[in-house]
Design an enzyme around this catalytic site. Structure first.
Site, PDB file in Angstrom:
ATOM      1  N   THR A 202       0.849  -1.190   0.000  1.00 41.37           N
ATOM      2  CA  THR A 202       0.000   0.000   0.000  1.00 41.37           C
ATOM      3  C   THR A 202       0.890   1.247   0.000  1.00 41.37           C
ATOM      4  OG1 THR A 202      -0.210   0.198   2.406  1.00 41.37           O
ATOM      5  CG2 THR A 202      -1.790  -1.257   1.274  1.00 41.37           C
ATOM      6  N   GLY A 203       0.394   2.295  -0.645  1.00 43.65           N
ATOM      7  CA  GLY A 203       1.185   3.521  -0.736  1.00 43.65           C
ATOM      8  C   GLY A 203       2.478   3.321  -1.498  1.00 43.65           C
ATOM      9  N   SER A 204       2.389   2.584  -2.618  1.00 44.00           N
ATOM     10  CA  SER A 204       3.616   2.332  -3.407  1.00 44.00           C
ATOM     11  C   SER A 204       3.700   3.205  -4.649  1.00 44.00           C
ATOM     12  CB  SER A 204       3.718   0.845  -3.778  1.00 44.00           C
ATOM     13  OG  SER A 204       2.491   0.336  -4.211  1.00 44.00           O
TER      14      SER A 204
ATOM     15  N   GLY B  10       7.741   7.220  -2.692  1.00 45.60           N
ATOM     16  CA  GLY B  10       8.520   7.027  -1.471  1.00 45.60           C
ATOM     17  C   GLY B  10       8.939   5.601  -1.140  1.00 45.60           C
TER      18      GLY B  10
ATOM     19  N   GLY C  32       7.201   2.972  -0.257  1.00 44.92           N
ATOM     20  CA  GLY C  32       6.405   1.921  -0.886  1.00 44.92           C
ATOM     21  C   GLY C  32       6.892   1.620  -2.294  1.00 44.92           C
TER      22      GLY C  32
ATOM     23  N   TYR D  36       0.936  12.026  14.901  1.00 45.61           N
ATOM     24  CA  TYR D  36       1.589  11.084  13.983  1.00 45.61           C
ATOM     25  C   TYR D  36       2.360  10.014  14.760  1.00 45.61           C
ATOM     26  CZ  TYR D  36       5.014   9.294  10.644  1.00 45.61           C
ATOM     27  OH  TYR D  36       5.798   8.461   9.883  1.00 45.61           O
TER      28      TYR D  36
HETATM   29  N1  LIG Z   1      10.057   8.538   5.064  1.00 45.15           N
HETATM   30  C1  LIG Z   1      10.322   8.400   6.358  1.00 45.15           C
HETATM   31  O1  LIG Z   1      11.302   8.945   6.878  1.00 45.15           O
HETATM   32  C2  LIG Z   1       9.427   7.541   7.223  1.00 45.15           C
HETATM   33  C3  LIG Z   1       9.863   7.227   8.521  1.00 45.15           C
HETATM   34  C4  LIG Z   1       9.085   6.414   9.325  1.00 45.15           C
HETATM   35  C5  LIG Z   1       7.877   5.925   8.856  1.00 45.15           C
HETATM   36  N2  LIG Z   1       7.459   6.248   7.605  1.00 45.15           N
HETATM   37  C6  LIG Z   1       6.183   5.694   7.147  1.00 45.15           C
HETATM   38  O2  LIG Z   1       6.388   5.073   5.904  1.00 45.15           O
HETATM   39  C7  LIG Z   1       5.216   5.178   5.112  1.00 45.15           C
HETATM   40  C8  LIG Z   1       5.574   5.728   3.745  1.00 45.15           C
HETATM   41  O3  LIG Z   1       6.120   7.025   3.933  1.00 45.15           O
HETATM   42  P1  LIG Z   1       6.834   7.827   2.752  1.00 45.15           P
HETATM   43  O4  LIG Z   1       7.845   8.664   3.400  1.00 45.15           O
HETATM   44  O5  LIG Z   1       7.225   6.933   1.656  1.00 45.15           O
HETATM   45  O6  LIG Z   1       5.615   8.782   2.320  1.00 45.15           O
HETATM   46  P2  LIG Z   1       5.180   9.345   0.879  1.00 45.15           P
HETATM   47  O7  LIG Z   1       6.353   9.449  -0.021  1.00 45.15           O
HETATM   48  O8  LIG Z   1       4.377  10.564   1.172  1.00 45.15           O
HETATM   49  O9  LIG Z   1       4.226   8.201   0.309  1.00 45.15           O
HETATM   50  C9  LIG Z   1       3.009   7.937   0.934  1.00 45.15           C
HETATM   51  C10 LIG Z   1       2.238   6.919   0.112  1.00 45.15           C
HETATM   52  O10 LIG Z   1       1.003   6.627   0.791  1.00 45.15           O
HETATM   53  C11 LIG Z   1      -0.104   6.882  -0.076  1.00 45.15           C
HETATM   54  N3  LIG Z   1      -1.209   7.383   0.725  1.00 45.15           N
HETATM   55  C12 LIG Z   1      -1.201   8.446   1.567  1.00 45.15           C
HETATM   56  N4  LIG Z   1      -2.403   8.582   2.131  1.00 45.15           N
HETATM   57  C13 LIG Z   1      -3.194   7.590   1.648  1.00 45.15           C
HETATM   58  C14 LIG Z   1      -4.544   7.213   1.847  1.00 45.15           C
HETATM   59  N5  LIG Z   1      -5.367   7.887   2.659  1.00 45.15           N
HETATM   60  N6  LIG Z   1      -5.019   6.129   1.185  1.00 45.15           N
HETATM   61  C15 LIG Z   1      -4.219   5.456   0.346  1.00 45.15           C
HETATM   62  N7  LIG Z   1      -2.938   5.761   0.105  1.00 45.15           N
HETATM   63  C16 LIG Z   1      -2.429   6.826   0.760  1.00 45.15           C
HETATM   64  C17 LIG Z   1       0.437   7.875  -1.109  1.00 45.15           C
HETATM   65  O11 LIG Z   1      -0.226   7.747  -2.348  1.00 45.15           O
HETATM   66  P3  LIG Z   1      -1.288   8.819  -2.940  1.00 45.15           P
HETATM   67  O12 LIG Z   1      -0.814  10.173  -2.539  1.00 45.15           O
HETATM   68  O13 LIG Z   1      -1.356   8.570  -4.400  1.00 45.15           O
HETATM   69  O14 LIG Z   1      -2.540   8.429  -2.283  1.00 45.15           O
HETATM   70  C18 LIG Z   1       1.876   7.421  -1.269  1.00 45.15           C
HETATM   71  O15 LIG Z   1       1.942   6.334  -2.180  1.00 45.15           O
HETATM   72  C19 LIG Z   1       4.238   6.060   5.872  1.00 45.15           C
HETATM   73  O16 LIG Z   1       3.264   5.257   6.495  1.00 45.15           O
HETATM   74  C20 LIG Z   1       5.107   6.748   6.909  1.00 45.15           C
HETATM   75  O17 LIG Z   1       4.403   7.013   8.110  1.00 45.15           O
HETATM   76  C21 LIG Z   1       8.201   7.040   6.774  1.00 45.15           C
END
Ligand SMILES: NC(=O)c1ccc[n+]([C@@H]2O[C@H](COP(=O)([O-])OP(=O)(O)OC[C@H]3O[C@@H](n4cnc5c(N)ncnc54)[C@H](OP(=O)(O)O)[C@@H]3O)[C@@H](O)[C@H]2O)c1
Length: 266
Positions: A13-15, A18, A20, A155
Site C-alpha cells: 500500500t502507498g507504493s 517514497g 512503498g 503522527y
Molecule cells: N520517510 C520516512 O522517513 C518515514 C519514517 C518512518 C515511517 N514512515 C512511514 O512510511 C510510510 C511511507 O512514507 P513515505 O515517506 O514513503 O511517504 P510518501 O512518499 O508521502 O508516500 C506515501 C504513500 O502513501 C499513499 N497514501 C497516503 N495517504 C493515503 C490514503 N489515505 N489512502 C491510500 N494511500 C495513501 C500515497 O499515495 P497517494 O498520494 O497517491 O494516495 C503514497 O503512495 C508512511 O506510512 C510513513 O508514516 C516514513
C-alpha cells in the site's frame, strides 16, 4: 541468495511514491508480482509501468484507505488477479502539526489514514492467507513509535499503534503459517521528507543546499550513528528479508532501519 518470491503476489500500500515504491521495485526484482497502490491513478500507473519496463510484473489498485469503501476497492482489485501472499501496510501521511495545532479532528484523520488503513487491508486479505496457510504481513512503523519528540504527536501515536497491532496480530496468527512483523524506519530521504526539511531549514539556520540541510537535520533532529538520512532501498531490503523464506521463524518482531536513531536496547 534466492528469496523465493517467484510466483508470490504482493500488495504494497502507498507504493505510488517514497518507501512503498522502493519496496515494490525490490520485491518485483526478486520475482514477485507487485500490486502498486495509491489514491492517484496516474502516479500508481507510472510506477507500475517503470517496473514492467525493467522486466517485472506489476498491477495497480487504487483507493483511499482512510475509508471502508476505498479499502473495499483496493481489496477487490488486488484479489482480482489472484490470491495475495504478501501485504505490506505502508500507506500513510505525516504533516507538521504540534500540540497546539493538532486538534482532535486531525488526530482522528491521522489515525484513519495511518492505522485503520492497515487494519482494513488485514481484514480484507488475511482470510485467504489463512486458508492457504502461508502469508506475510509487514507493517511499516517508525522510530517515533518508541522515541517520540514534542512535534507531530498525532503522527507518533499512530506509529505506536501500528507497532502494537502488528505484535497482537502475530499472536493471533499462531500456527497459521502467516507471520506479522514491523520494519521501523528512521528518517528516510523521500521527497515528502525532503520537503519537510527544506521548509524547516530557515528556522534552524541549516543553509540552503541539500548537503547543508541533511547535515543540519542529522545534528539537530535525527541524530544517528551513521550520520545521514536513510535511503528508501534500505527499508526495502529489510522488508524483502522479512517476506522471504529466510524469515519463516520471525513473527511479532521489529527490525529498526534507522542508523541507530532509537537509543534503547529492546
Ligand atoms: N520517510 C520516512 O522517513 C518515514 C519514517 C518512518 C515511517 N514512515 C512511514 O512510511 C510510510 C511511507 O512514507 P513515505 O515517506 O514513503 O511517504 P510518501 O512518499 O508521502 O508516500 C506515501 C504513500 O502513501 C499513499 N497514501 C497516503 N495517504 C493515503 C490514503 N489515505 N489512502 C491510500 N494511500 C495513501 C500515497 O499515495 P497517494 O498520494 O497517491 O494516495 C503514497 O503512495 C508512511 O506510512 C510513513 O508514516 C516514513
Amino acid at each position: 541468495m534466492d528469496l523465493q518470491l517467484q510466483g508470490k503476489r504482493a500488495l504494497i500500500t502507498g507504493s505510488s511514491a517514497g518507501l512503498g515504491e522502493a519496496i515494490a521495485i525490490m520485491l518485483a526484482d526478486e520475482g514477485a508480482t507487485v500490486i502498486i497502490h495509491g489514491r492517484n491513478p496516474e502516479r500508481a500507473a507510472a510506477v507500475a509501468s517503470s517496473i514492467c519496463k525493467r522486466g517485472g510484473l506489476a498491477e495497480v489498485a487504487i483507493g483511499d484507505l482512510s475509508t471502508d469503501t476505498g479499502a473495499d476497492e483496493v481489496g477487490q482489485s488486488a484479489l482480482a488477479g489472484g490470491p495475495v501472499d504478501i501485504l505490506v501496510n505502508n500507506a500513510g501521511a505525516y504533516e507538521h502539526f504540534n500540540w497546539t495545532t493538532a486538534l482532535p479532528a486531525q488526530w482522528l484523520k491521522t489515525y484513519e489514514t495511518n492505522v485503520l488503513s492497515g487494519v482494513r487491508m488485514i481484514q480484507r486479505l488475511l482470510p485467504q492467507m489463512r486458508a492457504r496457510k502461508w502469508g506475510r504481513i509487514i507493517t511499516i512503523g517508525g522510530g517515533l513509535a518508541t522515541q517520540p519528540v514534542s512535534g507531530h504527536p498525532e503522527y507518533s501515536a499512530t506509529l505506536s499503534a501500528r507497532h502494537n497491532l502488528a505484535v497482537s496480530l502475530a499472536r493471533e496468527l499462531k500456527g497459521s503459517g502467516v507471520t506479522s512483523n514491523v520494519v521501523a524506519p528512521g528518517a528516510i530521504r523521500v521527497k515528502a521528507v525532503e520537503d519537510l526539511l527544506i521548509a524547516a531549514a530557515p528556522k534552524y539556520g541549516w543553509g540552503t543546499s541539500w548537503e547543508e540541510i541533511e547535515k543540519g537535520a542529522v545534528a539537530d533532529i535525527v541524530q544517528n550513528d551513521i550520520g545521514r538520512l536513510g535511503k528508501p532501498e534500505e527499508i526495502a531490503g529489510a522488508v524483502a528479508y522479512l517476506v522471504s523464506s529466510y524469515a519463516d521463524y520471525i513473527s511479532g518482531a521489529t527490525i529498526r532501519v534507522d542508523g541507530g536513531t532509537v537509543r534503547t536496547v529492546a
